[in-house]
Scaffold this motif. Structure first.
Motif, PDB file in Angstrom:
ATOM      1  N   VAL A  21      32.350  20.205-114.911  1.00 56.96           N
ATOM      2  CA  VAL A  21      33.271  19.341-114.097  1.00 56.96           C
ATOM      3  C   VAL A  21      33.040  19.167-112.679  1.00 56.96           C
ATOM      4  O   VAL A  21      33.003  17.935-112.210  1.00 56.96           O
ATOM      5  CB  VAL A  21      34.723  19.431-114.785  1.00 56.96           C
ATOM      6  N   GLU A 157      50.843  19.109-110.669  1.00 54.90           N
ATOM      7  CA  GLU A 157      49.184  18.354-110.920  1.00 54.90           C
ATOM      8  C   GLU A 157      48.171  18.956-110.013  1.00 54.90           C
ATOM      9  O   GLU A 157      47.111  18.837-110.056  1.00 54.90           O
ATOM     10  CB  GLU A 157      49.523  17.238-109.815  1.00 54.90           C
ATOM     11  N   ALA A 160      47.031  21.332-112.364  1.00 58.77           N
ATOM     12  CA  ALA A 160      45.790  20.859-113.102  1.00 58.77           C
ATOM     13  C   ALA A 160      44.160  20.379-112.253  1.00 58.77           C
ATOM     14  O   ALA A 160      43.681  20.565-113.470  1.00 58.77           O
ATOM     15  CB  ALA A 160      46.439  19.436-113.617  1.00 58.77           C
ATOM     16  N   GLN A 164      40.731  21.905-113.610  1.00 59.20           N
ATOM     17  CA  GLN A 164      39.625  21.238-113.959  1.00 59.20           C
ATOM     18  C   GLN A 164      38.275  21.832-113.479  1.00 59.20           C
ATOM     19  O   GLN A 164      37.565  20.945-113.741  1.00 59.20           O
ATOM     20  CB  GLN A 164      39.463  19.593-113.955  1.00 59.20           C
ATOM     21  N   SER A 182      54.699  25.964-118.259  1.00 59.10           N
ATOM     22  CA  SER A 182      53.891  24.926-118.119  1.00 59.10           C
ATOM     23  C   SER A 182      52.064  24.896-117.985  1.00 59.10           C
ATOM     24  O   SER A 182      51.656  23.803-117.506  1.00 59.10           O
ATOM     25  CB  SER A 182      55.127  24.155-117.501  1.00 59.10           C
ATOM     26  N   ALA A 185      50.760  25.453-120.762  1.00 60.75           N
ATOM     27  CA  ALA A 185      50.872  24.422-121.263  1.00 60.75           C
ATOM     28  C   ALA A 185      49.618  23.524-120.447  1.00 60.75           C
ATOM     29  O   ALA A 185      48.976  22.024-121.153  1.00 60.75           O
ATOM     30  CB  ALA A 185      52.355  23.190-121.758  1.00 60.75           C
ATOM     31  N   GLY A 186      49.188  23.483-119.203  1.00 62.22           N
ATOM     32  CA  GLY A 186      48.529  22.305-118.685  1.00 62.22           C
ATOM     33  C   GLY A 186      47.236  22.972-118.870  1.00 62.22           C
ATOM     34  O   GLY A 186      45.940  22.619-118.673  1.00 62.22           O
ATOM     35  N   ARG A 188      46.504  25.081-121.675  1.00 62.82           N
ATOM     36  CA  ARG A 188      45.712  25.301-123.529  1.00 62.82           C
ATOM     37  C   ARG A 188      45.603  24.357-124.566  1.00 62.82           C
ATOM     38  O   ARG A 188      43.888  24.101-124.615  1.00 62.82           O
ATOM     39  CB  ARG A 188      47.483  25.382-124.404  1.00 62.82           C
ATOM     40  N   PRO A 189      44.817  22.152-123.383  1.00 58.90           N
ATOM     41  CA  PRO A 189      44.189  21.663-124.015  1.00 58.90           C
ATOM     42  C   PRO A 189      43.210  21.997-123.967  1.00 58.90           C
ATOM     43  O   PRO A 189      42.165  21.681-125.105  1.00 58.90           O
ATOM     44  CB  PRO A 189      44.856  20.384-123.748  1.00 58.90           C
ATOM     45  N   TYR A 190      42.233  22.910-123.139  1.00 59.71           N
ATOM     46  CA  TYR A 190      41.092  22.975-122.863  1.00 59.71           C
ATOM     47  C   TYR A 190      40.855  24.655-123.243  1.00 59.71           C
ATOM     48  O   TYR A 190      39.738  25.018-122.896  1.00 59.71           O
ATOM     49  CB  TYR A 190      41.106  22.967-120.711  1.00 59.71           C
TER      50      TYR A 190
END
Lengths: 539, 539
Positions: A21, A157, A160, A164, A182, A185-186, A188-190
């Protein structure tokens, strides 16, 4: 203003750490216009910028506390915060100056709402960017020459954007076994996998780190050896541990050996409180204000050892000014900074202009030295709060000091906490035999006391409680405490690996001492004592 | 306050549109604590929140223009913006009121810095959230019952969050053939593929949309049929087209048929200027302020037709208050809103407290009606600017009106622009034969005039210029114009598909009329005329 250590050369090439990315991010074609934008007299009809005439705010003002609002004194008494004010008479937390930013600059080249409320670069307002760079130079002193800084919208942020920029989906990252939820949590979705590293009294253990990396078995682990570490090295969340210079150097060297990028999330850097001294042994003290001496007294940042440019440091104004600033910054190598800037352009753009206006005004008005004076006092406030919380526990419980010998407490002062013998109290299960109900290492930085709960020691064999795991046991006690009126941080939230129902062992609570009032510290300690008693009795 | 159309039931289940990343986002475990947080008298030691005593700002104040600072009059003359002020004497863009937010609320339940500068929910300050919801209800009038609103940090961040929430890497998305470059730039790193849809005078064509979807050939295209559309339906960037109710309804129905989510990026909604009337035919006018009538006069939002909840509308304060607010909001179904909120929690958290304080103060102070009055006048400012730019072109070029018959101009008023016959001018290649050098459709909304450049019509066969494609030709003219002192938006930046070196056809420039001064509009028109002449002569 500060003594920089001799700089190494520039950062080394770390481009292989960039995610797909990050590699795919393109330089905005509009950047090609920039050379013309600077041209004197150019008529710009390129951008969609509203005229500043249409900004409905002509002026923004803030009533700003004076930089020496809080005292540099520490008292041996902890009966009241207000005691400090009374005794030394230095502090006046109501005395303010007015700072303001008008639509047009008040002085040539000064701050203006015309600029701050307009579309701005992802590098932020130049005045703010300059102050931030100088701050990082003076305070953190990166060890290489071409380091750079870049504004963010706070460390959440910031992390985050790092996620990326450095990770492809499914990769692993190194993290302390107890860590900030946190951050997990930031990631985990990836589908990023936290790889827990053992801890001791200084936070992440260099020995454990080497063991994990040396013995990495890709097929057993199912993922490649991680190339990124996430760490909160000062006031570690949740344990409150502070990583000293030697440990940082050792971990940095291992990261060089294994080519690992260190993400240093450091919101509590200026809340370094030093060792906890029991109330009876505490003496009054008063510091002089000396920015350089104060900075030198703090644990150094990872960037001070970073001769290769492999650290991304995350700073925030959340704990030093206010969380609502939503403003922070990266300190890192220019390659990462450029990719992080590109990521900013297509997400948050620049930080909020109102926030930038007020933070830049504060830094300009107080100046570097005044801001450091503010920070020097702020840390004493938190020290006093920490002391008051522990003192309050000492009022309600029996505290026994020992030296930790294992795990994240190795080498630390550990307080083992048992019930006080209550004269008019008769109990079935007496926990008054001195067995510790919980224990803790006083934090040396940050906002939290991390309690280890020895609940299973009190569970009668064969009782219903013996059948449930520590997860449920901890949760039951958490609910009992909450029902009694005290909200704590449930320990299992901070585990880098999921806590399952069948696990046994110690439970944990995180106690924040950041914002509770004196009365509530005392009330909370009392409520903990009565609730723990009842809970253990009913096990 | 407004006439809502009868609502359909709730949104339908659209969960199959969620990306893997969105599905993987977990509810913060701390949310479980919320029921206890509300409990009266609870002592919270759970979070890492600094005490508000340590926030160095005691008060934040703004000098806020009065809501009727700009007139509701349109003049037939466009010699000067200041003319308006003089004639009607309504406007006073220096008259301000002071709005302020103190650390503690000035009225019970009011705004406070204690709350705004603290960590806050990703749903933003409750006062602001309420005002935003009421605004969407009154102005956009979603057609279903359980729609919701959620703050963002502006539409760029809003779109970035949508990208994470709706797309798996490599998917396609529907977009107008000419579109906002930053939307493409935000999607490209995730390997998302823009699928261009033909346009006409109202922006995206429903016919072209149906053709693309009906004839979708997955194996030929290499990707699945897109399930998301990105559109700027009002003041389309770059063409300035406005999509009326009928077109929106037609496109919405196709999106229902093909199960497509519509992302309506609508920053220019309140810059609806209506048809361009040539200077000679223009008459003075003065509007009454009537919020409901004004709202009814505007093209409706996609959400007004959204009986299933498949629209994510993106609003921003960037064009109506100031870009530096970095504040906007989503209007969408509760399922998407919840996932977007989770995404906010691990990125920007809440928007900047200083910005929220000032925007909420503005909305509270002006009230809904006052804010609408501001917007009603703002659009006349931009109308006047548009008219002034086109009038300036008419001063320097010869403009011929025709009706477009193809492409994105179909059915629109098209101005064909040729050189004026210059008496004392002699040229080798005379472009004074009336052949149009460029043409444009006057925008009905937004900030931009989109010029189509007919450069290749002037390239002598066999000349060196005949060998280069339109990309280079456009770029050469762009550079010539920039060197002459005018910065324009290069057309190729706005192409949804990459423009390659070998392409031939028309070039494009985007002219922004948002922030140029009157004198510069005139200077720019003159410079364009002389530069175009020279450029064409030298082809």
């Amino acid at each position: 203003m500060s003594t920089h250590s001799e700089k190494y050369g520039g950062s080394i090439d770390l481009s292989h750490h960039l995610s797909d990315v990050a590699k795919n991010r393109e330089l905005s074609p509009l950047k090609g216009l920039q050379k013309y934008m600077q041209k004197p007299g150019i008529i710009s009809m390129a951008g969609g910028t509203p005229p500043t005439d249409y900004f409905p705010f002509a002026k923004l003002s803030g009533d700003l506390l004076v930089h020496d609002s809080f005292p540099l004194s520490s008292s041996s008494s902890s009966t009241s915060f207000s005691w400090l004010w009374k005794l030394f008479g230095v502090a006046d937390k109501t005395k303010t100056d007015t700072v303001s930013v008008s639509k047009l600059p008040d002085v040539p080249g000064g701050l203006s709402l015309a600029a701050l409320l307009q579309y701005g670069p992802a590098t932020g307002d130049p005045h703010l960017a300059k102050a931030i760079r100088e701050f990082s130079a003076n305070v953190y002193q990166p060890a290489y020459s071409d380091w750079t800084t870049l504004v963010s919208v706070g460390n959440t942020e910031g992390w985050a954007r790092v996620v990326q920029t450095l990770f492809n989906p499914g990769e692993g990252f190194l993290v302390s076994e107890w860590t900030y939820p946190s951050a997990l949590a930031g990631a985990r979705p990836y589908n990023l996998k936290p790889v827990p590293i053992g801890m001791d009294g200084e936070g992440m253990s260099a020995i454990s780190l080497r063991e994990v990396l040396e013995g990495w078995d890709e097929s057993a682990r199912g993922i490649k050896r991680p190339h990124v570490m996430y760490t909160v090295p000062v006031g570690q969340n949740p344990t409150g541990a502070t990583m000293g210079a030697e440990r940082k150097k050792a971990i940095y060297d291992i990261c060089v050996e294994y080519d690992i990028i260190i993400v240093e999330d450091d919101p509590y850097y200026f809340l370094q409180q030093g060792e906890y001294v029991p109330r009876d042994a505490r003496v009054d003290s008063r510091e002089e204000h000396d920015a350089e001496k104060f900075i030198a007294s703090l644990a150094p940042s990872f960037v001070k050892f970073d001769y290769q440019g492999r650290v991304i440091r995350l700073d925030t104004f959340s704990k030093t000014i206010a969380p609502g600033c939503r403003l922070g910054w990266f300190t890192c190598n220019p390659l990462f900074a450029e990719r992080l800037e590109r990521a900013g352009e297509t997400t948050t753009q620049s930080p909020c202009g109102f926030g930038q206006a007020m933070v830049a005004s504060l830094l300009t008005h107080w100046q570097y030295d005044g801001y450091i004076r503010w920070l020097q006092a702020l840390r004493l406030q938190y020290k006093h709060r920490r002391d008051f919380l522990i003192d309050s526990l000492a009022d309600e419980f029996h505290l026994d000091l020992s030296i930790g010998t294992s795990g994240f407490r190795n080498g630390s002062q550990v307080y083992n906490v048992s019930f006080k013998r209550a004269s008019a109290f008769s109990e079935k299960h007496s926990a008054q035999d001195g067995r510790p109900i919980f224990s803790f290492v006083p934090p040396s930085s940050g906002m939290f006391v991390w309690l280890k709960l020895h609940l299973e020691d009190f569970v009668p064999p064969g009782s219903p409680s013996a059948k449930i795991g520590i997860k449920q046991l901890e949760t039951n006690l958490w609910v009992a405490v909450a029902e009694a009126g005290v909200l704590l941080g449930p320990g299992l939230y901070f585990s880098a690996t999921p806590v399952t129902d069948d696990m046994h062992g110690d439970g944990h609570f995180r106690l924040s001492f950041s914002s509770t009032t004196e009365e509530d510290f005392k009330r909370a300690a009392k409520l903990l004592s009565t609730t723990f008693r009842k809970f253990i009795k009913d096990l």
